[in-house]
Structures are given as C-alpha cells and as structure tokens.
Scaffold this motif. Structure first.
Motif, mmCIF file in Angstrom:
data_model
loop_
_atom_site.group_PDB
_atom_site.id
_atom_site.type_symbol
_atom_site.label_atom_id
_atom_site.label_comp_id
_atom_site.label_asym_id
_atom_site.label_seq_id
_atom_site.Cartn_x
_atom_site.Cartn_y
_atom_site.Cartn_z
ATOM 1 N N PRO A 167 0.757 -0.984 -0.315
ATOM 2 C CA PRO A 167 0.188 0.384 0.053
ATOM 3 C C PRO A 167 0.647 1.176 -0.157
ATOM 4 O O PRO A 167 1.858 1.415 0.053
ATOM 5 N N LYS A 179 0.521 9.596 -1.457
ATOM 6 C CA LYS A 179 -1.484 9.798 -2.133
ATOM 7 C C LYS A 179 -1.483 11.684 -2.095
ATOM 8 O O LYS A 179 -1.895 12.193 -3.205
ATOM 9 N N TRP A 187 -1.065 4.875 -9.107
ATOM 10 C CA TRP A 187 -1.624 4.602 -8.243
ATOM 11 C C TRP A 187 -2.683 2.991 -8.643
ATOM 12 O O TRP A 187 -2.804 2.598 -7.908
ATOM 13 N N ASN A 189 -1.120 -0.011 -8.104
ATOM 14 C CA ASN A 189 -1.028 -0.404 -7.479
ATOM 15 C C ASN A 189 -2.222 -1.046 -6.903
ATOM 16 O O ASN A 189 -2.806 -2.417 -6.552
ATOM 17 N N ILE A 190 -3.945 -0.381 -7.003
ATOM 18 C CA ILE A 190 -5.266 -0.582 -5.988
ATOM 19 C C ILE A 190 -4.904 -1.768 -7.114
ATOM 20 O O ILE A 190 -5.687 -2.938 -6.450
ATOM 21 N N ARG A 236 -3.448 -5.246 -6.235
ATOM 22 C CA ARG A 236 -3.578 -5.542 -4.806
ATOM 23 C C ARG A 236 -4.765 -6.690 -4.912
ATOM 24 O O ARG A 236 -5.479 -7.622 -4.414
ATOM 25 N N MET A 237 -5.912 -5.787 -6.025
ATOM 26 C CA MET A 237 -7.456 -6.220 -6.182
ATOM 27 C C MET A 237 -7.154 -7.861 -6.781
ATOM 28 O O MET A 237 -8.025 -8.362 -6.143
ATOM 29 N N LEU A 295 -6.000 -9.912 -3.844
ATOM 30 C CA LEU A 295 -7.095 -10.466 -2.778
ATOM 31 C C LEU A 295 -7.928 -11.384 -3.255
ATOM 32 O O LEU A 295 -8.384 -12.484 -2.620
ATOM 33 N N LEU A 343 -10.960 3.426 -1.765
ATOM 34 C CA LEU A 343 -11.101 2.522 -2.272
ATOM 35 C C LEU A 343 -9.674 1.474 -1.535
ATOM 36 O O LEU A 343 -9.597 0.814 -1.600
ATOM 37 N N ASP A 344 -8.786 2.559 -1.309
ATOM 38 C CA ASP A 344 -7.311 1.890 -1.137
ATOM 39 C C ASP A 344 -7.310 1.797 0.053
ATOM 40 O O ASP A 344 -7.191 0.483 1.097
ATOM 41 N N ILE A 375 -9.190 -1.764 0.801
ATOM 42 C CA ILE A 375 -8.435 -2.209 0.421
ATOM 43 C C ILE A 375 -7.325 -3.430 1.432
ATOM 44 O O ILE A 375 -7.062 -4.469 1.705
ATOM 45 N N LYS A 376 -6.986 -1.787 2.360
ATOM 46 C CA LYS A 376 -6.033 -2.436 3.111
ATOM 47 C C LYS A 376 -6.760 -2.891 4.183
ATOM 48 O O LYS A 376 -5.917 -3.693 4.749
ATOM 49 N N ILE A 403 -9.096 -5.570 4.157
ATOM 50 C CA ILE A 403 -9.049 -6.300 3.586
ATOM 51 C C ILE A 403 -8.082 -7.180 3.708
ATOM 52 O O ILE A 403 -8.136 -8.722 3.733
ATOM 53 N N GLU A 404 -7.248 -6.542 2.980
ATOM 54 C CA GLU A 404 -5.301 -7.534 3.020
ATOM 55 C C GLU A 404 -4.972 -8.250 4.289
ATOM 56 O O GLU A 404 -5.059 -8.600 4.214
#
Lengths: 350, 52
Positions: free
Chosen positions: A25, A31, A334, A337-338, A341-342, A345, B31-32, B35-36, B38-39
């Motif tokens: 993250p 950000k 960014w 990155n998102i 990670r999605m 998951l 959103l970030d 996700i953090k 859930i991670e």
C-alpha cells in the motif's frame, strides 16, 4: 532546455510512482503528493490566459482577415494622446520580443476605457486586438485580462486548445508505458513462473487499455475542434485503433482459457509480442505517413512540442506540460497499485 | 449571473475539473483504505490456517 524540462517531468513521474514498489500500500504522503501534482496541473492548465507576442499577432492578423486575438501588452501611460483627426486614442505599447519591441495601439472610441487611465493599474494587459498593417498599429477590441501573472503562448492554429495538450499527450504516453510494464512483467512471469507477475502484467494491460481509450476520446474531442470531425482516419488515429484491437485480443485470449497456468503462459507470450508493435504504431508509423497530427511528413514543422525552436512554448507551458507527465504517471501507478492488490486478494479468495 | 458565466467560462471549466479530481481522489483514497483492511483480514486468516 525544453527537452530537459519535459524529460525531467517524465522521470519524476516514473521515480516517484515506482517508489516503494507497486505491491505494498502507498504511504499517505505519497497519495497527497499525487493529489498535489494533479491539482497543480489543473490550476496551471486553466488559470493563465492565452496571449501572443506582437510578432505572432501581426503574423496571424495578416494571414487571417477576421483575426481578433489576445496579445500581451505593457502600456506606456505617458504616451497616451487623443488623435482628433481620426477620433481615436493612440498609445505606445511594448513587449519582450527583441526585434519587435514597441508598437502603437489605437483605441477607436471617444471614451477611454477606465483601465487605461494612468495609475489605474501597473499597465500589463492581455488585450483582444488585431493588427492593421496599413496604418501599422494594433486596433483595440476589448480587455481579456488585467495584470496576468502568467500567460500561455499562442501557437497558430491551436490557441485555447493548447490546454488540451497538457492532458492528451501524457495520457497517450502512459498507455505506452502501461503496455511496456505489461511486457516487462510478462517476461518476469515466463522467467520465474511466479503468478504474482501475471497479476501485475494483466493489471498493467487493463490500465493501459483504459488510458488508450482516454487518449482516443480526448483526441476525438480535440480533432472536432481543430480538424472539424471527431474521427478522420489520420495515421495516428488508425494506429491507436489497431492497438486497441490488439490488446482487445489479449483480454479475449485470457477470458477464453480456464486453466490459470496456461492462461498466464499464453497471455504472457502474447503480451510480449503485442508490445513489439507499439513503438511502430505510436512513434514510427505516424511520422512516415501524411496525416493531421504534428510530425507527419506533410507537416512543415514537427509541432510545438518536438520543435527545436525554443520559443514555440513558453517556460510556463513547458513546466505545465511536464507536470502533466508527472501527474498522469502518478495516477497510473496508484491505479496499478490498487488493481494489483485487488487481483491478489481475489486470487487468495478463489 | 449569466454575464459572469460568459466572461469566466474557462474558470468554470477549471472548477468543474477540480470537482471531478476531488471526487476521483476521494474515491481512490477510500478504495485504497478498504483494500488495506481486506488485505489485513486475509493475512490474519492465512496465518490462522498455517498456525493450526
């Protein structure tokens, strides 16, 4: 100097974007930095008025009979006098062009506008004028801006549309960069067979496609303004269309395969081969054919960005353009990155 | 109002784009963060399994 500024914007975007990798993250300061760059880009793209120097304005007035455009002028209030014979006010004005430093401004009105009266302002204006070559004077039409801090240059044929350039070109650049990342991650996948690289490669290809579509749409709007229709089958438009088809096939290939291992392997190979076409479609082909974009073979200049003439874009325009690369790159990283990670998951869950 | 709109079209365009950026920025921020979370929970569960 122009090349240095633009390249440093690109490099800053890459370095800051890749900072700390794309797996973890991003930090809060990172950000906010992205946000800061994007806001700065937007403000700098829209606040400055467009204003020509005397030479450009004179050239455009002689070329276009109906021309009435912005010129940056500094007035000399002490020279103001009323010419009773032709009932106009005459004023000496100056700018920074060495060969064409001073000129006359004629105001065809009995009443002098308040702003021109001495001590009303510091005397820096953006005026709507046209150049009368018979009388050798600029004819005043209206005031566009008083005491502007910065101005953008007038590029003949672009005028206000030059602001689109700060977004359209970086977005097109990011689509190339995203596909490059997709290729690099695909190579890494084939070398290591680590599924994470496959996730990164698809995330990059997905975002690359989003940016390609954005470049196409912004380009279409710009084409309507400058060339008269949304789509002209210009070489660059054709090549970006083929590029979209090529990467469309990439996603079709992925969705057609059930086996994860096979999907990753085949699409990696496809992604590597697909990227080989990108430099040809984006950098080479449009410069070899006749077209509408700057840099085509029938274009007698290479366009304001690539042109070796330093003064086609002023310093502010160069900085803003370079900021465009930085901000759009940061948004890309960014999003990457998102998205990665999605995907990671989702791969954990299923 | 209409006159002001006509004279400052560019600034209105800028304001609209800024609103869009703020909206998108807010969306990316949330959103970030989601996700953090859930991670973290997925990581916790994975460790639970490996412990057992």
């Amino acid at each position: 100097m122009k090349a240095v500024i633009i390249v440093s914007g690109v490099v800053l975007g890459l370095v800051l974007g890749m900072y700390n990798g794309i797996e973890k993250p991003k930090a809060l300061w990172w950000k906010f930095t992205v946000f800061f760059f994007v806001i700065l880009l937007t403000v700098l793209s829209f606040l400055p008025p467009i204003a020509a120097n005397f030479a450009t304005s004179k050239y455009l007035s002689e070329a276009l009979p109906e021309y009435n455009g912005n010129v940056l002028v500094n007035i000399i209030p002490s020279t103001l006098k009323f010419d009773t014979a032709s009932s106009k006010w005459v004023l000496r004005i100056w700018n920074n062009v060495p060969k064409y430093k001073e000129a006359n401004l004629a105001i065809y009105s009995k009443d002098l506008p308040e702003e021109f009266k001495a001590s009303a302002s510091t005397g820096r204006f953006v005026l709507k004028t046209h150049f009368d070559s018979k009388k050798n004077e600029f004819v005043y039409h209206s005031i566009a801006s008083i005491n502007p801090i910065f101005t953008f240059p007038v590029v003949p044929g672009l005028e206000e549309q030059i602001r689109i350039m700060n977004y359209h070109v970086p977005v097109a650049w990011i689509s190339v960069l995203a596909y490059l990342f997709a290729m690099i991650y695909s190579i890494s996948y084939l070398r290591t067979r680590n599924m994470e690289y496959d996730l990164k490669a698809t995330a990059a290809a997905e975002i690359g496609t989003i940016f390609t579509i954005l470049a196409t749409v912004t380009g279409m709007i710009w084409a309507k303004l400058n060339w008269g229709s949304f789509w002209n089958w210009d070489p660059r438009e054709t090549s970006i269309f083929i590029l979209l088809l090529i990467y469309g096939a990439y996603f079709a290939l992925r969705s057609a395969l059930e086996n994860e291992e096979l999907k990753a392997r085949l699409s990696s190979v496809y992604s590597i081969i697909a990227f080989l076409t990108v430099p040809f479609f984006v950098f080479i082909l449009p410069r070899l054919l006749t077209g509408l974009h700057p840099g085509s073979v029938n274009d007698n200049s290479s366009g304001p960005v690539v042109s070796t003439q330093a003064n086609t874009l002023n310093f502010l325009q160069q900085i803003t353009f370079s900021l465009g690369f930085t901000s759009i790159s940061l948004i890309f990283f960014w999003m990457l990155n998102i998205r990665f990670r999605m995907k990671k998951l989702i791969s954990h869950i299923y | 109002m209409q006159e002001m709109m006509n004279q400052n079209t560019l600034y209105i365009v800028m304001a609209i784009i800024l609103v869009i950026w703020f909206g998108l920025g807010f969306y990316l921020f949330t959103l970030d963060r989601k996700i953090k979370k859930i991670e973290q929970s997925v990581n916790d569960k994975l460790f639970d399994i490996s412990d057992k």
